[in-house]
Motif scaffolding. Sequence first.
Motif, PDB file in Angstrom:
ATOM      1  N   TRP A 189      37.795  36.847  40.017  1.00 16.72           N
ATOM      2  CA  TRP A 189      38.862  37.337  39.144  1.00 16.72           C
ATOM      3  C   TRP A 189      40.176  36.625  39.434  1.00 16.72           C
ATOM      4  O   TRP A 189      40.451  36.267  40.571  1.00 16.72           O
ATOM      5  CB  TRP A 189      39.069  38.834  39.359  1.00 16.72           C
TER       6      TRP A 189
ATOM      7  N   ALA B  45      47.052  35.236  41.194  1.00 19.89           N
ATOM      8  CA  ALA B  45      45.923  35.533  42.078  1.00 19.89           C
ATOM      9  C   ALA B  45      44.700  34.827  41.517  1.00 19.89           C
ATOM     10  O   ALA B  45      44.527  34.728  40.305  1.00 19.89           O
ATOM     11  CB  ALA B  45      45.669  37.032  42.145  1.00 19.89           C
TER      12      ALA B  45
ATOM     13  N   GLU C 256      39.594  36.360  43.395  1.00 15.42           N
ATOM     14  CA  GLU C 256      39.522  37.725  43.919  1.00 15.42           C
ATOM     15  C   GLU C 256      38.177  38.334  43.527  1.00 15.42           C
ATOM     16  O   GLU C 256      37.529  37.887  42.582  1.00 15.42           O
ATOM     17  CB  GLU C 256      40.676  38.576  43.373  1.00 15.42           C
ATOM     18  N   THR C 257      37.774  39.374  44.244  1.00 16.81           N
ATOM     19  CA  THR C 257      36.446  39.955  44.021  1.00 16.81           C
ATOM     20  C   THR C 257      36.429  41.067  42.974  1.00 16.81           C
ATOM     21  O   THR C 257      35.354  41.505  42.564  1.00 16.81           O
ATOM     22  CB  THR C 257      35.874  40.505  45.340  1.00 16.81           C
ATOM     23  N   SER C 258      37.603  41.520  42.538  1.00 18.35           N
ATOM     24  CA  SER C 258      37.646  42.558  41.508  1.00 18.35           C
ATOM     25  C   SER C 258      38.917  42.408  40.681  1.00 18.35           C
ATOM     26  O   SER C 258      39.888  41.759  41.099  1.00 18.35           O
ATOM     27  CB  SER C 258      37.617  43.952  42.135  1.00 18.35           C
TER      28      SER C 258
ATOM     29  N   LEU D  51      41.038  44.816  39.969  1.00 18.10           N
ATOM     30  CA  LEU D  51      42.107  45.547  40.645  1.00 18.10           C
ATOM     31  C   LEU D  51      42.708  44.718  41.778  1.00 18.10           C
ATOM     32  O   LEU D  51      43.936  44.645  41.920  1.00 18.10           O
ATOM     33  CB  LEU D  51      41.579  46.884  41.172  1.00 18.10           C
ATOM     34  N   SER D  52      41.866  44.074  42.541  1.00 18.53           N
ATOM     35  CA  SER D  52      42.346  43.229  43.644  1.00 18.53           C
ATOM     36  C   SER D  52      43.185  42.064  43.115  1.00 18.53           C
ATOM     37  O   SER D  52      44.234  41.733  43.677  1.00 18.53           O
ATOM     38  CB  SER D  52      41.151  42.708  44.439  1.00 18.53           C
ATOM     39  N   ALA D  53      42.749  41.445  42.043  1.00 16.77           N
ATOM     40  CA  ALA D  53      43.498  40.325  41.448  1.00 16.77           C
ATOM     41  C   ALA D  53      44.859  40.804  40.938  1.00 16.77           C
ATOM     42  O   ALA D  53      45.883  40.149  41.160  1.00 16.77           O
ATOM     43  CB  ALA D  53      42.695  39.680  40.326  1.00 16.77           C
TER      44      ALA D  53
ATOM     45  N   ARG E 269      46.613  43.464  41.888  1.00 17.92           N
ATOM     46  CA  ARG E 269      47.471  43.849  43.018  1.00 17.92           C
ATOM     47  C   ARG E 269      48.056  42.612  43.712  1.00 17.92           C
ATOM     48  O   ARG E 269      49.236  42.591  44.054  1.00 17.92           O
ATOM     49  CB  ARG E 269      46.680  44.681  44.025  1.00 17.92           C
ATOM     50  N   THR E 270      47.227  41.598  43.922  1.00 16.31           N
ATOM     51  CA  THR E 270      47.695  40.370  44.571  1.00 16.31           C
ATOM     52  C   THR E 270      48.765  39.681  43.735  1.00 16.31           C
ATOM     53  O   THR E 270      49.798  39.247  44.260  1.00 16.31           O
ATOM     54  CB  THR E 270      46.514  39.415  44.838  1.00 16.31           C
TER      55      THR E 270
ATOM     56  N   LYS F 187      52.020  41.679  43.892  1.00 14.09           N
ATOM     57  CA  LYS F 187      52.645  41.532  45.209  1.00 14.09           C
ATOM     58  C   LYS F 187      53.350  40.180  45.332  1.00 14.09           C
ATOM     59  O   LYS F 187      54.482  40.096  45.806  1.00 14.09           O
ATOM     60  CB  LYS F 187      51.572  41.673  46.292  1.00 14.09           C
TER      61      LYS F 187
ATOM     62  N   THR G 124      44.654  38.978  32.920  1.00 13.22           N
ATOM     63  CA  THR G 124      43.582  38.942  33.920  1.00 13.22           C
ATOM     64  C   THR G 124      42.418  38.181  33.309  1.00 13.22           C
ATOM     65  O   THR G 124      42.240  38.166  32.084  1.00 13.22           O
ATOM     66  CB  THR G 124      43.104  40.359  34.334  1.00 13.22           C
TER      67      THR G 124
END
Length: 177
Positions: free
Chosen positions: A70, A85, A88-90, A92-94, A96-97, A100, A115
């Motif tokens: 992702w 990002a 990423e593995t999901s 949500l993780s992408a 959030r990164t 941030k 995304t």
Amino acid sequence: MRARVCFALLLGAMAVMGTAHAEGGCPSGMYPIGGQGVRGCAPIPGASAGQGGASPPAPPRPTGRWHDAWGAIAHSRSTSLVGTATAETSRLSAERTALKKCAVEGAHDCTVVMTYSNQCFAWVVPGVVGPGTQSGMAQAPTLEEATELAQKECRDGAGDACKPFYSDCAEPTFERF
């Protein structure tokens, strides 16, 4: 009496013939193999599993599995800061990164603007900014396609082609067992 014996022999022969085998003495779905006095039967390739007691071939076993990748882009309108990002593995993780990274320099209004998963992403911006200009973003299976689609969305103040700002491909990974 003689007729009865012949009839009994005939019935016996028919009973034995009912269990007769195909050519070479092999059951249905099999063929004879061997020679020089050594004989056997082997399954006919592609023969139905129900014939001759042959079992169906085992289904193929997986050799691994694919993992999605992702990517995400976050942007602050007030500061023009961007956070990205990738790999990423999901989702949500992408996201959030990217948020941030966008906020790391003090932006407080970062929002996720795109995304993408297992695809490429391109962001192009106008070289000349003014009224009616806008950047273009797109995702597609290849970077070339994503860039082409993003160019179609972009509006440059001078009418020129927009300039590449950011591009990435979030490619899935294969894990072997």
